[in-house]
Design an enzyme around this catalytic site. Structure first.
Site, PDB file in Angstrom:
ATOM      1  N   LYS A 118     -72.958  18.025 -97.602  1.00 46.63           N
ATOM      2  CA  LYS A 118     -73.534  16.871 -96.889  1.00 46.63           C
ATOM      3  C   LYS A 118     -75.051  16.825 -97.025  1.00 46.63           C
ATOM      4  O   LYS A 118     -75.645  15.748 -97.027  1.00 46.63           O
ATOM      5  CB  LYS A 118     -73.115  16.892 -95.412  1.00 46.63           C
ATOM      6  CG  LYS A 118     -71.664  16.489 -95.222  1.00 46.63           C
ATOM      7  CD  LYS A 118     -71.384  15.997 -93.813  1.00 46.63           C
ATOM      8  CE  LYS A 118     -69.970  15.470 -93.690  1.00 46.63           C
ATOM      9  NZ  LYS A 118     -69.586  15.151 -92.314  1.00 46.63           N
ATOM     10  N   LYS A 200     -61.726  16.286-103.518  1.00 47.51           N
ATOM     11  CA  LYS A 200     -60.975  15.907-102.318  1.00 47.51           C
ATOM     12  C   LYS A 200     -61.015  14.389-102.086  1.00 47.51           C
ATOM     13  O   LYS A 200     -62.060  13.765-102.292  1.00 47.51           O
ATOM     14  CB  LYS A 200     -61.649  16.637-101.139  1.00 47.51           C
ATOM     15  CG  LYS A 200     -60.988  16.507 -99.819  1.00 47.51           C
ATOM     16  CD  LYS A 200     -61.818  17.181 -98.726  1.00 47.51           C
ATOM     17  CE  LYS A 200     -62.914  16.299 -98.186  1.00 47.51           C
ATOM     18  NZ  LYS A 200     -63.481  16.710 -96.902  1.00 47.51           N
ATOM     19  N   LYS A 203     -62.997   9.475 -97.241  1.00 48.84           N
ATOM     20  CA  LYS A 203     -63.197   8.080 -96.840  1.00 48.84           C
ATOM     21  C   LYS A 203     -64.580   7.563 -97.224  1.00 48.84           C
ATOM     22  O   LYS A 203     -64.829   6.361 -97.190  1.00 48.84           O
ATOM     23  CB  LYS A 203     -62.922   7.891 -95.340  1.00 48.84           C
ATOM     24  CG  LYS A 203     -63.641   8.827 -94.402  1.00 48.84           C
ATOM     25  CD  LYS A 203     -63.020   8.797 -93.009  1.00 48.84           C
ATOM     26  CE  LYS A 203     -63.464  10.001 -92.193  1.00 48.84           C
ATOM     27  NZ  LYS A 203     -62.592  10.393 -91.125  1.00 48.84           N
TER      28      LYS A 203
HETATM   29  P1  TYM Z   1     -62.404  14.613 -90.488  1.00 50.27           P
HETATM   30  O1  TYM Z   1     -62.566  13.450 -89.596  1.00 50.27           O
HETATM   31  O2  TYM Z   1     -63.265  14.725 -91.693  1.00 50.27           O
HETATM   32  O3  TYM Z   1     -60.913  14.684 -91.011  1.00 50.27           O
HETATM   33  C1  TYM Z   1     -59.800  14.658 -90.113  1.00 50.27           C
HETATM   34  C2  TYM Z   1     -58.727  15.607 -90.598  1.00 50.27           C
HETATM   35  O4  TYM Z   1     -58.286  15.233 -91.905  1.00 50.27           O
HETATM   36  C3  TYM Z   1     -58.287  16.371 -92.758  1.00 50.27           C
HETATM   37  N1  TYM Z   1     -58.585  15.914 -94.133  1.00 50.27           N
HETATM   38  C4  TYM Z   1     -57.791  16.126 -95.192  1.00 50.27           C
HETATM   39  N2  TYM Z   1     -56.612  16.749 -95.316  1.00 50.27           N
HETATM   40  C5  TYM Z   1     -56.052  16.775 -96.542  1.00 50.27           C
HETATM   41  N3  TYM Z   1     -56.611  16.196 -97.641  1.00 50.27           N
HETATM   42  C6  TYM Z   1     -57.789  15.552 -97.559  1.00 50.27           C
HETATM   43  N4  TYM Z   1     -58.320  14.974 -98.637  1.00 50.27           N
HETATM   44  C7  TYM Z   1     -58.439  15.486 -96.283  1.00 50.27           C
HETATM   45  N5  TYM Z   1     -59.598  14.928 -95.850  1.00 50.27           N
HETATM   46  C8  TYM Z   1     -59.674  15.204 -94.526  1.00 50.27           C
HETATM   47  C9  TYM Z   1     -59.387  17.259 -92.202  1.00 50.27           C
HETATM   48  O5  TYM Z   1     -59.191  18.598 -92.576  1.00 50.27           O
HETATM   49  C10 TYM Z   1     -59.223  17.053 -90.719  1.00 50.27           C
HETATM   50  O6  TYM Z   1     -58.242  17.902 -90.195  1.00 50.27           O
HETATM   51  N6  TYM Z   1     -64.652  18.429 -88.258  1.00 50.27           N
HETATM   52  C11 TYM Z   1     -63.432  17.652 -88.236  1.00 50.27           C
HETATM   53  C12 TYM Z   1     -63.197  16.954 -86.903  1.00 50.27           C
HETATM   54  C13 TYM Z   1     -63.220  17.876 -85.736  1.00 50.27           C
HETATM   55  C14 TYM Z   1     -62.260  18.881 -85.438  1.00 50.27           C
HETATM   56  C15 TYM Z   1     -62.715  19.455 -84.199  1.00 50.27           C
HETATM   57  C16 TYM Z   1     -61.080  19.304 -86.033  1.00 50.27           C
HETATM   58  C17 TYM Z   1     -64.172  17.900 -84.776  1.00 50.27           C
HETATM   59  N7  TYM Z   1     -63.869  18.867 -83.843  1.00 50.27           N
HETATM   60  C18 TYM Z   1     -61.988  20.503 -83.601  1.00 50.27           C
HETATM   61  C19 TYM Z   1     -60.378  20.332 -85.412  1.00 50.27           C
HETATM   62  C20 TYM Z   1     -60.837  20.931 -84.213  1.00 50.27           C
HETATM   63  C21 TYM Z   1     -63.571  16.578 -89.315  1.00 50.27           C
HETATM   64  O7  TYM Z   1     -64.612  16.266 -89.752  1.00 50.27           O
HETATM   65  O8  TYM Z   1     -62.439  15.952 -89.626  1.00 50.27           O
END
Ligand code: TYM
Length: 332
Positions: A118, A200, A203
């Site tokens: 990032k 990966k 979005k």
């Molecule tokens: P975020 O919003 O980026 O993504 C949400 C969830 O989607 C999963 N993910 C994927 N899984 C498979 N293939 C992909 N290409 C892919 N892209 C995203 C992510 O692993 C995630 O589970 N930091 C986290 C949000 C968060 C969180 C937490 C998660 C904040 N606090 C506490 C667990 C526990 C995030 O940015 O997710």
């Protein structure tokens, strides 16, 4: 006689409202969120505090947060079975993050892959929040004494930090936090870009590289048709054919089978047939989700009531843990 009420293990997870979620988010995390609701005590949040580590337009953040709530309900998250809330509505998250900051080393944060990625992407805004992001995530998890964290593979490093901080705090002050474990799908934990299967699906990429959860059947068909494959011409599930294998991962996840079973079903067939079948499956699952999401978006009062109920339930648990932490750290 005391009632024999068996306590279910606690599950916590969150998703950022930083744009439209993709089928990667769904396969890696949201699908498990839905499936875990009966067996576990589930707590799910929309991580709006995390989203602002990248500059957000306030009106857009508000709209995206609402839409994410609607989408989670549309995917099958049931607010009568689990706790669903907005992270920023429970200020204990920010407060615990501050307290945990004092037992976190800058070295362990600056080594995080996501921070490095990032920082490269947002060169003009490498803010302290971007570095501190995993500490807030640890606070999210530890406030609820969560045992299982359903996420995609890209969150592994962040989960490791949450475990380290729980253990570090427990050793320094006395047992306080449950040490959490990741709950990552065996396949589909990392869905790849449709345009570059070595990266990966995200979005924040070009729209052709991902399928959004609210894409129309035409958009889905067009993007799958354009998805990168290879010149081998045979459908195999193997590292040498990352594009085709990614399509098989998606096909399998949307049909509850293994990618190997999916590959076997397409033996002797061409990429065109796989793409057509995949499009059909995606449209079948995503159409009702898109329609339900539109329905929820039209009922803001209901969305507000879900958030309020979630906030009350989450706050009760979070402040109990926070009070313990404050006492143990020596605050009067
Ligand atoms: P975020 O919003 O980026 O993504 C949400 C969830 O989607 C999963 N993910 C994927 N899984 C498979 N293939 C992909 N290409 C892919 N892209 C995203 C992510 O692993 C995630 O589970 N930091 C986290 C949000 C968060 C969180 C937490 C998660 C904040 N606090 C506490 C667990 C526990 C995030 O940015 O997710």
């Amino acid at each position: 006689m005391e009632a024999n009420v068996e306590k279910k293990p606690i599950v916590f997870s969150a998703v950022q409202p930083s744009g439209l979620p993709t089928i990667g988010n769904y396969i890696g995390a949201l699908k498990n969120w839905v499936n875990m609701q009966d067996e576990f005590d589930c707590i799910y949040a929309v991580a709006d505090l995390h989203a602002i580590t990248v500059r957000q337009e306030p009106a857009k953040l508000r709209a995206n947060s609402m839409q994410m709530m609607a989408l989670l309900l549309a995917c099958g998250i049931d607010p009568d079975k689990c706790v669903l809330f907005m992270q920023s509505h429970v200020s204990a998250h920010s407060e615990l993050a501050w307290l945990l900051n004092t037992i976190t080393y800058i070295g362990e944060l600056s080594r995080m892959t996501q921070f490095k990625d990032k920082s490269r992407k947002h060169e003009s805004n490498i803010n302290v929040g971007l570095l501190d992001y995993p500490v807030l995530m640890a606070a999210d998890i530890l406030l609820y004494q969560a045992e299982y964290i359903p996420v995609g593979k890209d969150q592994t490093q962040h989960l490791e930090l949450a475990r380290d901080l729980a253990e570090r705090f427990n050793n320094a002050y006395s047992p306080t936090f449950t040490v959490p474990k990741g709950y990552i799908p065996k396949t589909g934990g990392r869905i790849m870009s449709l345009q570059d299967p070595m990266h990966k699906m995200s979005k924040s990429d070009d729209a052709n590289a991902f399928i959004g959860m609210l894409d129309t059947p035409d958009e889905i068909a067009r993007k799958i048709k354009r998805a990168v494959t290879d010149s081998v011409g045979v459908i195999n599930y193997c590292p040498e054919q990352p594009g085709v294998s990614n399509l098989l991962d998606i096909y399998a996840a949307f049909g509850d089978e293994t990618p190997e079973q999916a590959a076997a079903a397409f033996e002797g067939k061409g990429y065109g047939e796989l793409k057509a079948a995949l499009t059909e499956r995606l449209v079948e699952v995503l159409t009702p989700i898109r329609e339900n999401c539109t329905r929820y978006m039209g009922d803001k009062a209901y969305l507000q009531s879900v958030m309020k109920k979630g906030e009350d339930a989450a706050a009760a648990m979070a402040y109990r843990t926070l009070a313990k932490v404050r006492r143990k750290m020596g605050f009067i």
